[in-house]
Design a protein around this motif. Structure first.
Motif, PDB file in Angstrom:
ATOM      1  N   UNK A   2       4.446 -10.112  56.002  1.00 13.98           N
ATOM      2  CA  UNK A   2       4.571 -10.057  54.457  1.00 13.98           C
ATOM      3  C   UNK A   2       4.537  -8.565  54.088  1.00 13.98           C
ATOM      4  N   UNK A   3       5.628  -8.151  53.188  1.00 21.89           N
ATOM      5  CA  UNK A   3       5.404  -6.889  52.644  1.00 21.89           C
ATOM      6  C   UNK A   3       4.481  -6.366  51.742  1.00 21.89           C
ATOM      7  N   UNK A   4       3.887  -5.329  51.884  1.00 23.46           N
ATOM      8  CA  UNK A   4       2.496  -4.931  51.249  1.00 23.46           C
ATOM      9  C   UNK A   4       2.789  -3.491  50.938  1.00 23.46           C
ATOM     10  N   UNK A   5       2.077  -3.169  49.674  1.00 22.86           N
ATOM     11  CA  UNK A   5       1.795  -1.978  49.370  1.00 22.86           C
ATOM     12  C   UNK A   5       0.736  -1.484  49.573  1.00 22.86           C
ATOM     13  N   UNK A  86       5.586  -4.949  45.301  1.00 25.71           N
ATOM     14  CA  UNK A  86       5.503  -6.037  46.033  1.00 25.71           C
ATOM     15  C   UNK A  86       4.412  -7.259  45.651  1.00 25.71           C
ATOM     16  N   UNK A  87       4.430  -8.115  46.294  1.00 21.56           N
ATOM     17  CA  UNK A  87       3.464  -9.631  45.800  1.00 21.56           C
ATOM     18  C   UNK A  87       2.109  -9.391  46.289  1.00 21.56           C
ATOM     19  N   UNK A  88       2.060  -8.538  47.317  1.00 19.87           N
ATOM     20  CA  UNK A  88       0.493  -8.431  47.871  1.00 19.87           C
ATOM     21  C   UNK A  88       0.308  -6.764  48.162  1.00 19.87           C
ATOM     22  N   UNK A  89      -1.049  -6.458  47.784  1.00 23.44           N
ATOM     23  CA  UNK A  89      -1.312  -5.041  47.761  1.00 23.44           C
ATOM     24  C   UNK A  89      -2.704  -4.932  48.638  1.00 23.44           C
ATOM     25  N   UNK A  90      -2.503  -3.960  49.543  1.00 24.47           N
ATOM     26  CA  UNK A  90      -3.986  -3.568  50.497  1.00 24.47           C
ATOM     27  C   UNK A  90      -4.594  -2.508  49.602  1.00 24.47           C
ATOM     28  N   UNK A  91      -5.776  -2.754  49.273  1.00 25.51           N
ATOM     29  CA  UNK A  91      -6.440  -1.336  48.834  1.00 25.51           C
ATOM     30  C   UNK A  91      -7.566  -1.246  49.572  1.00 25.51           C
ATOM     31  N   UNK A  92      -7.799   0.242  49.832  1.00 27.11           N
ATOM     32  CA  UNK A  92      -8.718   0.864  50.845  1.00 27.11           C
ATOM     33  C   UNK A  92      -9.445   2.062  50.058  1.00 27.11           C
ATOM     34  N   UNK A  93     -10.749   1.860  49.786  1.00 21.11           N
ATOM     35  CA  UNK A  93     -11.345   3.016  49.491  1.00 21.11           C
ATOM     36  C   UNK A  93     -11.411   4.333  50.249  1.00 21.11           C
ATOM     37  N   UNK A  94     -11.645   5.363  49.605  1.00 22.48           N
ATOM     38  CA  UNK A  94     -11.365   6.631  50.204  1.00 22.48           C
ATOM     39  C   UNK A  94     -12.406   7.255  51.081  1.00 22.48           C
ATOM     40  N   UNK A  95     -13.395   6.329  51.247  1.00 25.42           N
ATOM     41  CA  UNK A  95     -14.498   6.693  52.047  1.00 25.42           C
ATOM     42  C   UNK A  95     -14.707   6.000  53.422  1.00 25.42           C
TER      43      UNK A  95
END
Length: 201
Positions: A2-5, A86-95
């Motif tokens: 799946x393509x993700x941002x 994109x339909x899906x998005x991966x979020x990551x905190x900066x810490x």
């Protein structure tokens, strides 16, 4: 796949650390550079969620500010979902100094579950909503919470259907206990940052 941002949540107050956690040097790079590199391995685009663009301009990626300012990380999730391609998005905190691309890949594979709008880890009784995947279609639900000034992300998650990835599931998938513990380790205090730097010596 799946393509993700890939989206890094930066620009928080970092009040407990006393300085911008994203720009702390871990090993031979800043923390935000390390996370960006990991996200690039499976993302079609990298985005930074931050209201102040200048500190992160050196990354040469799109920076998105909040639509609803002074509303915390939920506002960052909402703003980036609104602009996502994109339909899906991966979020990551900066810490997250030990961000695991392998665990992220596993989480992306769970987006196939029908009807869900989020894939969120739940490890040792703690939910990790800022190391998670959200569908762009979750933006309206998050916006409703922001308009009500209900800013707790746990409450926002109750408004959408979430697939929770447990620690036991990750272990069954072949990840070691140490790998899981490190992946979700976040540094909020100076002494935690000092411990992390020693791991890269």
């Amino acid at each position: 796949m799946e393509k993700v941002t890939g989206i890094i949540l930066a620009g928080g107050k970092s009040s407990r650390m006393g300085r911008d956690k994203a720009l702390l040097s871990v090993g031979n790079a800043t923390n935000i550079e390390r996370i960006k590199k990991e996200l690039e391995s499976f993302s079609s685009e990298i985005v930074i969620a931050a209201n102040d663009q200048q500190p992160y301009a050196f990354l040469n990626v799109k920076i998105i500010g909040d639509v609803y300012e002074e509303k915390g990380p939920l506002a960052g999730l909402h703003a980036c979902l609104e602009q996502s391609k994109t339909e899906w998005n991966f979020f990551a905190a900066c810490d997250l100094p030990f961000f695991s691309q392998k665990i992220a890949d596993y989480m992306v594979s769970k987006t196939k579950h029908e009807g869900i709008e989020g894939v969120v880890p739940s490890v040792n009784g703690r939910v990790h909503p800022l190391y998670a995947l959200y569908k762009t279609s979750a933006a309206p639900a998050f916006e409703r919470q922001l308009k009500r000034n209900q800013l707790k992300i746990r409450e926002a998650l109750n408004q959408i259907l979430i697939y929770y990835v447990s620690k036991n599931e990750l272990i069954d998938a072949g990840f070691s206990n140490e790998e899981i513990e490190r992946a979700f380790y976040n540094m909020n205090h100076p002494e935690e940052f000092e411990w992390v730097t020693k791991q890269f010596d």
